[in-house]
Design an enzyme around this catalytic site. Sequence first.
Site, PDB file in Angstrom:
ATOM      1  N   GLY A  70       9.811   1.104  -3.852  1.00  0.00           N
ATOM      2  CA  GLY A  70       8.675   1.821  -3.748  1.00  0.00           C
ATOM      3  C   GLY A  70       8.449   2.313  -2.286  1.00  0.00           C
ATOM      4  N   ARG A  81      19.134 -33.481 -19.599  1.00  0.00           N
ATOM      5  CA  ARG A  81      17.809 -32.258 -19.969  1.00  0.00           C
ATOM      6  C   ARG A  81      18.477 -31.083 -19.762  1.00  0.00           C
ATOM      7  NH1 ARG A  81      12.890 -34.690 -16.233  1.00  0.00           N
ATOM      8  NH2 ARG A  81      11.986 -35.943 -18.008  1.00  0.00           N
ATOM      9  N   ASP A 108      15.823  -8.162  -4.591  1.00  0.00           N
ATOM     10  CA  ASP A 108      16.008  -7.745  -5.908  1.00  0.00           C
ATOM     11  C   ASP A 108      17.479  -6.991  -6.117  1.00  0.00           C
ATOM     12  OD1 ASP A 108      13.646  -8.457  -6.523  1.00  0.00           O
ATOM     13  OD2 ASP A 108      12.539  -6.525  -6.612  1.00  0.00           O
ATOM     14  N   ASP A 132       0.858  -1.144   0.331  1.00  0.00           N
ATOM     15  CA  ASP A 132      -0.051   0.069  -0.112  1.00  0.00           C
ATOM     16  C   ASP A 132       0.885   1.360   0.019  1.00  0.00           C
ATOM     17  OD1 ASP A 132      -2.847  -1.181   0.206  1.00  0.00           O
ATOM     18  OD2 ASP A 132      -1.979  -1.745   2.147  1.00  0.00           O
ATOM     19  N   HIS A 134      12.475  -8.776 -10.124  1.00  0.00           N
ATOM     20  CA  HIS A 134      11.793  -7.618 -10.922  1.00  0.00           C
ATOM     21  C   HIS A 134      12.496  -7.169 -12.168  1.00  0.00           C
ATOM     22  CE1 HIS A 134       9.427  -3.593 -10.496  1.00  0.00           C
ATOM     23  NE2 HIS A 134       8.416  -4.459 -10.786  1.00  0.00           N
TER      24      HIS A 134
HETATM   25  O1  F6P Z   1      10.287  -7.083  -4.986  1.00  0.00           O
HETATM   26  C1  F6P Z   1      10.704  -8.244  -4.537  1.00  0.00           C
HETATM   27  C2  F6P Z   1       9.853  -9.314  -5.404  1.00  0.00           C
HETATM   28  O2  F6P Z   1       9.800 -10.496  -4.894  1.00  0.00           O
HETATM   29  C3  F6P Z   1      10.109  -9.142  -6.784  1.00  0.00           C
HETATM   30  O3  F6P Z   1      11.114  -9.925  -7.233  1.00  0.00           O
HETATM   31  C4  F6P Z   1       8.946  -9.837  -7.402  1.00  0.00           C
HETATM   32  O4  F6P Z   1       8.885  -9.538  -8.886  1.00  0.00           O
HETATM   33  C5  F6P Z   1       7.796  -9.347  -6.437  1.00  0.00           C
HETATM   34  O5  F6P Z   1       8.451  -9.029  -5.485  1.00  0.00           O
HETATM   35  C6  F6P Z   1       6.770 -10.154  -6.342  1.00  0.00           C
HETATM   36  O6  F6P Z   1       5.729  -9.642  -5.652  1.00  0.00           O
HETATM   37  P1  F6P Z   1       4.442 -10.216  -5.030  1.00  0.00           P
HETATM   38  O7  F6P Z   1       4.973 -10.896  -3.796  1.00  0.00           O
HETATM   39  O8  F6P Z   1       3.526  -9.032  -4.632  1.00  0.00           O
HETATM   40  O9  F6P Z   1       3.739 -11.411  -5.709  1.00  0.00           O
END
Ligand code: F6P
Length: 383
Positions: free
Chosen positions: A117, A176, A141, A80, A185
């Site tokens: 964020g 494989r 990330d 949020d 992200h």
């Molecule tokens: O930012 C951390 C992260 O785990 C990213 O690597 C991923 O894209 C995202 O959050 C996943 O978000 P959520 O847990 O909201 O699905």
Amino acid sequence: MKRKAQAQRCIGILTAGGDCPGLNAAIRAVAKSALHHDIQVVGFLDGFRGLVENRFITLDDRMVSGILTVGGTILGSSRDKPHKMEMGGTVMDMTDVAIANARRMHLDCLVCLGGNGTQNNAFRLVQKGGINVITLPKTIDNDVAMTDTCFGFDTAKSIATEAIDRLHTTATSHHRIIALELMGHTAGWLALGAGIAGGADVILIPEIPYDIRAIADFLNIRRQSGKRFSIIAVAEGAKACGAVPENGGKKNGNKKASKTADADPAVPGTEHEPVMIREPMVNRIVRELQALTGVEARMTQLGHVQRGGTPTPADRLLCTRLGTTAGELIAARHYNVMVGVKGDACVPVPLKQVAGIIRTVPTDHPWIRAARLVGTCMGDRPD
Ligand code: F6P
């Protein structure tokens, strides 16, 4: 004349965005060092929502004892944002409410533990309400600006590396190709770090668009040399050369896809065909590589396993260093900074230099050079 007793100082802590191992270690470090300076500590629940809805708990010494090794966050988290918060079915700007609540509680400082964020949202509170803020860089990330690293990253890297180790044995048994999708992200730090540590044969990161034919050629040569299995570490944000996002690259969603540069009808994304990326990237990579190499291929998505469980010793140490540095800064009334890592030191960085910037992997980064030098394919055809 008797001096009037000074009111006890008070700070708030919140954890926002996706959780990660180390949050509790950081909460503990901030709280213990603040308590050491006789500063009272409260924890807002579920990220910025707790601040808006005035939901908090007191973090005394008892509350923050025994949490160093515990994954997740005792405060809860959410994505949020105060300026765009869903309230009873309507999205509202709750920034003024967040500011008013912080003021009413006479918070000296709000400590926000989060990723990009969170850095932005915290900086908005500084700009709009003059709230004193300190942030810590938290994210698996590893993409927060102005810090060498973020907490949570080391643990996620260890988990992802172990997954690659385990995939090696089954890929070997069945001869494989196995692709493992990792989080990150829009940044490739996690796939790159774990890929190198786990000895992945191919590492695909968003910063280096991949050419599926270059990968197939690499895998074929590898097979011809007698290596009958291959492991591919794929960052979730990896993209094919010439690919455009589903919204056509427009922020507000023009869904028309553009054409790509190369030409091969068998391989979407390298042909005249418009690229509409609907299936998970790792699915598509596996499907295309199986078609191009004739080798059986499988994929695995590690998902939120990467964010769960106990933090590594390196993350516990980092969280303790970052959190206690925040405590010292609070004691010295040094606000509106993120505590970043610079070499061996934890240093305050002005929040305005952090907010709004995503730290992706530079394509000349030493990790990429190291990967190439041990023969890892980065998805391209380097000169
Ligand atoms: O930012 C951390 C992260 O785990 C990213 O690597 C991923 O894209 C995202 O959050 C996943 O978000 P959520 O847990 O909201 O699905």
